[in-house]
Design an enzyme around this catalytic site. Sequence first.
Site, PDB file in Angstrom:
ATOM      1  N   ASP A   1       0.829  -1.208   0.000  1.00 57.74           N
ATOM      2  CA  ASP A   1       0.000   0.000   0.000  1.00 57.74           C
ATOM      3  C   ASP A   1       0.867   1.264   0.000  1.00 57.74           C
ATOM      4  O   ASP A   1       1.969   1.263   0.528  1.00 57.74           O
ATOM      5  CB  ASP A   1      -0.918  -0.024   1.237  1.00 57.74           C
ATOM      6  CG  ASP A   1      -2.095   0.924   1.088  1.00 57.74           C
ATOM      7  OD1 ASP A   1      -2.358   1.383  -0.040  1.00 57.74           O
ATOM      8  OD2 ASP A   1      -2.760   1.214   2.106  1.00 57.74           O
TER       9      ASP A   1
ATOM     10  N   ASN B   1     -10.913  -2.496  -5.481  1.00 57.10           N
ATOM     11  CA  ASN B   1     -10.132  -1.598  -6.342  1.00 57.10           C
ATOM     12  C   ASN B   1     -10.773  -1.394  -7.722  1.00 57.10           C
ATOM     13  O   ASN B   1     -10.426  -0.436  -8.428  1.00 57.10           O
ATOM     14  CB  ASN B   1      -8.689  -2.102  -6.508  1.00 57.10           C
ATOM     15  CG  ASN B   1      -7.840  -1.957  -5.255  1.00 57.10           C
ATOM     16  OD1 ASN B   1      -6.931  -2.753  -5.014  1.00 57.10           O
ATOM     17  ND2 ASN B   1      -8.091  -0.947  -4.437  1.00 57.10           N
TER      18      ASN B   1
HETATM   19  C1  IPE Z   1      -5.551  -2.726  -0.280  1.00 54.00           C
HETATM   20  O1  IPE Z   1      -5.148  -1.416  -0.483  1.00 54.00           O
HETATM   21  C2  IPE Z   1      -5.544  -3.470  -1.563  1.00 54.00           C
HETATM   22  C3  IPE Z   1      -4.232  -3.679  -2.158  1.00 54.00           C
HETATM   23  C4  IPE Z   1      -3.062  -3.395  -1.621  1.00 54.00           C
HETATM   24  C5  IPE Z   1      -4.245  -4.294  -3.451  1.00 54.00           C
HETATM   25  P1  IPE Z   1      -6.224  -0.241  -0.649  1.00 54.00           P
HETATM   26  O2  IPE Z   1      -5.441   1.017  -0.730  1.00 54.00           O
HETATM   27  O3  IPE Z   1      -7.135  -0.544  -1.758  1.00 54.00           O
HETATM   28  O4  IPE Z   1      -7.021  -0.357   0.726  1.00 54.00           O
HETATM   29  P2  IPE Z   1      -7.892   0.719   1.532  1.00 54.00           P
HETATM   30  O5  IPE Z   1      -8.901   1.246   0.577  1.00 54.00           O
HETATM   31  O6  IPE Z   1      -6.950   1.766   2.000  1.00 54.00           O
HETATM   32  O7  IPE Z   1      -8.459  -0.065   2.654  1.00 54.00           O
HETATM   33  C1  IPE Z   2      -1.468   0.191  -3.389  1.00 54.39           C
HETATM   34  O1  IPE Z   2      -1.259   1.566  -3.430  1.00 54.39           O
HETATM   35  C2  IPE Z   2      -1.687  -0.397  -4.753  1.00 54.39           C
HETATM   36  C3  IPE Z   2      -3.078  -0.827  -5.022  1.00 54.39           C
HETATM   37  C4  IPE Z   2      -4.058  -0.812  -4.179  1.00 54.39           C
HETATM   38  C5  IPE Z   2      -3.360  -1.290  -6.361  1.00 54.39           C
HETATM   39  P1  IPE Z   2      -2.483   2.586  -3.458  1.00 54.39           P
HETATM   40  O2  IPE Z   2      -2.823   2.835  -4.883  1.00 54.39           O
HETATM   41  O3  IPE Z   2      -3.592   2.107  -2.613  1.00 54.39           O
HETATM   42  O4  IPE Z   2      -1.804   3.881  -2.838  1.00 54.39           O
HETATM   43  P2  IPE Z   2      -2.448   4.863  -1.792  1.00 54.39           P
HETATM   44  O5  IPE Z   2      -2.898   4.035  -0.621  1.00 54.39           O
HETATM   45  O6  IPE Z   2      -3.564   5.563  -2.469  1.00 54.39           O
HETATM   46  O7  IPE Z   2      -1.316   5.783  -1.423  1.00 54.39           O
HETATM   47 MG    MG Z   3      -4.042   2.359  -0.650  1.00 55.15          MG
END
Ligand code: IPE
Ligand code: IPE
Ligand code: MG
Length: 248
Positions: free
Chosen positions: A21, A69
Site C-alpha cells: 500500500d 479496487n
Molecule cells: C488494499 O489497499 C488493496 C491492495 C493493496 C491491493 P487499498 O489502498 O485498496 O485499501 P484501503 O482502501 O486503504 O483499505
Molecule cells: C497500493 O497503493 C496499490 C493498489 C491498491 C493497487 P495505493 O494505490 O492504494 O496507494 P495509496 O494508498 O492511495 O497511497
Molecule cells: Mg491504498
Amino acid sequence: MELSDKIDRARVPRHIAVIMDGNGRWAQRQGEMRVVGHSHGVSAVRETLMAASEVGVRYLTLYAFSTENWNRPQAEVNALMDLLVRTLMSELDSLNENGVRLNAIGDLDSLPGDCRETLQQAIDRTSMNDRITLTLALSYSARWEMVRMVRRLAELVRTGDIDPADIEETTLEEHLCTIGLPDPELLVRTSGEQRISNFLLWQIAYAELYFTDVLWPDFKKDDLFAAIIAYQNRERRFGKISEQVSPQ
Ligand code: IPE
Ligand code: IPE
Ligand code: MG
C-alpha cells in the site's frame, strides 16, 4: 553486520503475505500521477521477492488488486491492468532464472482477456520452479473467496457428496483459493494504514501482523528483513501461556 545476518535462518516464516500500500501517496508526494507510483511499486516487488528468497521464505503472497479496487477511476484501473501485463512479460525470464513459481488467487475471470492470458502463460511457464511460490492476489477479496467456498460446499451437500456433519476446518480450506498454501505466519502492510482491507481473513487467523510507515515503492530488502526480525522477536503462544511455549 548486515540486517539479514540478524535473521535466525531456522525460524524464517514459511509464508509471508504483504498488503502493498501507498503507491498513490508516494507519487503524489513527488508531484506525479498516481500511476507513476504503481510503476515504481514493481521494483519493490522485485526487491521483496529476492529478499524473501534469499533468506529461505517459501511462499510470498502479494495483494496486488482487490475486488474493491475495481471502484477506482477507470483510467487507474486500466493503467494497473496494463502494468500487470507488461510486468509479467518483462519479468518472466527473471522469474525462471530465480526459481520462482507464479500463482494467482482471486476472481481471475473478471480480469481483462489479455491479462488473463499473460497471467496463465506465466503460471504455466514457471510451474516447474520450486524455490519460492509467488502468489498474486488479483481481483481478490476474502469475503468473495468465502462466498465462493460456501457455494461450492452447499452444492456438494446438495448433490450428496458431503454430509454436513463431516465438514471440518480442512474441508473449508480445500475450497479456498489458497488450497495447497500454508497459512502465512507473517502479514506485512506498508504505508502506515493498520487494517486488513478484506485480505486473507481465514488464513491470517494466527498470523503476526506487522505495520510499517514505509510507502510501498520505497520498500527495500532491509524493510523485509526488519519485518522478519520483528516477527522472530514475538512470542507466538497460540492460546497457551508463555511457560508452555518458551520453557525456561
Ligand atoms: C488494499 O489497499 C488493496 C491492495 C493493496 C491491493 P487499498 O489502498 O485498496 O485499501 P484501503 O482502501 O486503504 O483499505
Ligand atoms: C497500493 O497503493 C496499490 C493498489 C491498491 C493497487 P495505493 O494505490 O492504494 O496507494 P495509496 O494508498 O492511495 O497511497
Ligand atoms: Mg491504498
